[in-house]
Design an enzyme around this catalytic site. Structure first.
Site, PDB file in Angstrom:
ATOM      1  N   GLU A   1     -23.751 102.446 -26.007  1.00  0.00           N
ATOM      2  CA  GLU A   1     -24.490 102.397 -27.261  1.00  0.00           C
ATOM      3  C   GLU A   1     -23.584 101.971 -28.391  1.00  0.00           C
ATOM      4  OE1 GLU A   1     -25.572 106.757 -27.125  1.00  0.00           O
ATOM      5  OE2 GLU A   1     -25.010 106.643 -29.231  1.00  0.00           O
TER       6      GLU A   1
ATOM      7  N   LYS B   1     -26.242 115.506 -29.202  1.00  0.00           N
ATOM      8  CA  LYS B   1     -25.882 115.037 -30.544  1.00  0.00           C
ATOM      9  C   LYS B   1     -24.839 115.963 -31.173  1.00  0.00           C
ATOM     10  CE  LYS B   1     -28.349 112.579 -34.200  1.00  0.00           C
ATOM     11  NZ  LYS B   1     -27.754 111.275 -33.965  1.00  0.00           N
TER      12      LYS B   1
ATOM     13  N   ARG C   1     -34.350 118.319 -28.813  1.00  0.00           N
ATOM     14  CA  ARG C   1     -33.031 117.731 -28.546  1.00  0.00           C
ATOM     15  C   ARG C   1     -31.935 118.676 -29.020  1.00  0.00           C
ATOM     16  NH1 ARG C   1     -31.889 111.723 -30.605  1.00  0.00           N
ATOM     17  NH2 ARG C   1     -31.822 112.763 -32.622  1.00  0.00           N
TER      18      ARG C   1
HETATM   19  C1  COI Z   1     -29.357 108.919 -37.146  1.00  0.00           C
HETATM   20  O1  COI Z   1     -29.708 107.767 -36.933  1.00  0.00           O
HETATM   21  O2  COI Z   1     -30.128 109.735 -37.673  1.00  0.00           O
HETATM   22  C2  COI Z   1     -28.037 109.400 -36.790  1.00  0.00           C
HETATM   23  O3  COI Z   1     -27.894 110.565 -36.622  1.00  0.00           O
HETATM   24  C3  COI Z   1     -26.902 108.474 -36.735  1.00  0.00           C
HETATM   25  C4  COI Z   1     -25.955 108.756 -37.852  1.00  0.00           C
HETATM   26  C5  COI Z   1     -24.630 108.115 -37.555  1.00  0.00           C
HETATM   27  C6  COI Z   1     -26.480 108.296 -39.175  1.00  0.00           C
END
Ligand code: COI
Length: 428
Positions: free
Chosen positions: A311, A239, A137
């Site tokens: 989401e 991401k 990813r």
């Molecule tokens: C995760 O769930 O690892 C994320 O990257 C979300 C983050 C906002 C804690």
């Protein structure tokens, strides 16, 4: 072979970036290159694992999702001269030095990942969950963000080294996990809008418990229809840090606790604008408003029709009707979560019909159950969702689909059930 190709295409990318800047009067390439930061990193003589099992001074029963700094981080760089990532190493966890004109600070050229390591049951060592999925990813996101990425092996090796070096911070079984945060940032200095001339891959870790202040209790969401998290053609499907810049934790001094979830929603209408910065600012506002009204988080709708679920700020969403589980299809505006992907597979194995498709607000209102998935939130049941001031309640508790999937997933992650899919990776 693939990494050689990637290195070549990164070199081409960097040359054109440098040309772009030179054409814009940005000066010679060499004057843009930042100085090496090896000397600025907290120095490491050797990794001390003597107290690996000591557990530090930490109150394991009250972890939450706050930052507890650990001992070591992993750093690896890639510059215009290198063409590919190499020579990564552990250093003491600590601040890093960045040019004020680094790509990440000026243009948000950055990606991150989230992963967890669990202590193994009945034996030494730790377990990671599908780490190559995170590595892939990151590579996919890096392509979108014009950045070079570490190879799969480099990524997984860096994560393993970080876990081993911080072993004493992995919570005891059942108390939480070591949350691992790989970052990929444009650390090189650049003034004109172009890819940075140097990149840093950094992995740090912190022990965590539950993400939401509700713990494992069901959460309360509010549908946001005036502010959008992502738009078609944007970066919602990768991401990038700019998708998360607005996240505010419930421990922030700005949080206001309010248990009255029947309060009508009165979010100010915030005009949609297309720049990433404006989007972030608006999303911050939406979250602050939602949290100050006692909601756990915001559920975003699509930016075009304003009727399809996208989401929640930090996780994917699922709706359950009978034996059918539906979740928004990932078509560029939704993050392809690794927990999402795993839950889809586990649910199908258990005989549910799983649909990845556009999910409307009407589907949500009509659902028996709603739940969220993510590395940090795991599988979080949703008690209520408020839509245009109207609160809708959903099934929670034992004998729910979300409970079944939570148990199935976490049993594999924590090594309590057989991993017939080969998803876990041992670190020892
Ligand atoms: C995760 O769930 O690892 C994320 O990257 C979300 C983050 C906002 C804690």
């Amino acid at each position: 072979m693939r990494s050689a190709l990637r290195a070549r295409s990164f070199n081409r990318l960097l040359s054109s970036a440098v040309n772009m800047v030179q054409a814009g009067g940005g000066g010679r390439c060499s004057s843009l290159l930042p100085r090496r930061w090896a000397s600025s990193l907290p120095q490491l003589e050797s990794v001390d694992r003597s107290d690996e099992e000591s557990g530090g001074e930490i109150d394991w029963d009250n972890l939450g999702f706050g930052l507890t700094p650990t001992d070591y981080m992993y750093v690896m760089r890639c510059s215009v001269e290198d063409g590919a990532f190499s020579r990564g190493e552990l250093s003491r966890y600590g601040n890093i030095e960045l040019s004020p004109s680094s790509g990440v600070l000026n243009y948000g050229q950055g990606l991150f990942e989230g992963m967890k390591a669990y202590r193994r049951v009945g034996r030494a060592g730790y377990t990671l969950f599908r780490p190559e999925e995170n590595a892939r990813r990151m590579q996919h996101g890096a392509e979108r963000m014009c950045m070079p990425a570490p190879s799969l092996d480099q990524f997984v090796d860096a994560v393993k080294q970080t876990v081993l070096a911080n072993g004493r911070w992995v919570p005891p079984q059942g108390k939480g996990a070591l949350y691992i945060r790989p970052l990929l940032i444009g650390s090189g200095a650049i003034l004109g809008l172009a890819p940075a001339p140097e990149y840093t891959f950094l992995v740090y870790a912190a022990p965590v418990g539950n993400y939401f202040k509700e713990g494992l209790a069901p959460i309360n969401l509010v549908v946001e229809d005036g502010v959008h998290r992502a738009m078609p053609g944007g970066t919602g499907g990768v991401k990038t840090i700019t998708n998360y810049a607005p996240v505010r934790t419930s421990s922030s001094p700005l949080a206001v606790s309010n248990s009255n979830h029947t309060t009508p929603v009165d979010l100010p209408h915030l005009q949609f604008q297309s720049t990433v910065l404006d989007l972030c600012v608006q999303v911050i506002k939406a979250q602050m408003d939602a949290k100050s009204k006692g909601f756990t988080d915001v559920l975003y709708l699509d930016a075009v029709h304003k009727r399809y679920l996208e989401e929640v700020s930090s996780c994917n969403v699922f709706v359950v009707k009978g034996r059918v589980i539906a979740t928004p299809a990932t078509r560029g505006t939704i993050l392809p979560g690794i927990t999402r992907k795993s839950v889809i597979e586990l649910a199908a194995d258990r005989g549910y019909k799983v649909e990845e498709r556009p999910v409307t607000v009407d589907d949500l209102i009509d659902a028996d159950e709603v739940f969220c998935t993510g590395t940090a939130v795991v599988v979080a049941p949703v008690a209520t969702v408020t839509v245009e001031g109207q609160r809708y309640s959903f099934r929670t508790g034992p004998d729910t689909v979300s409970q079944e999937l939570y148990t199935t997933l976490t049993s594999i992650q924590m090594g309590l059930a057989e991993d017939s899919k080969g998803w876990t990776v041992a670190v020892d």
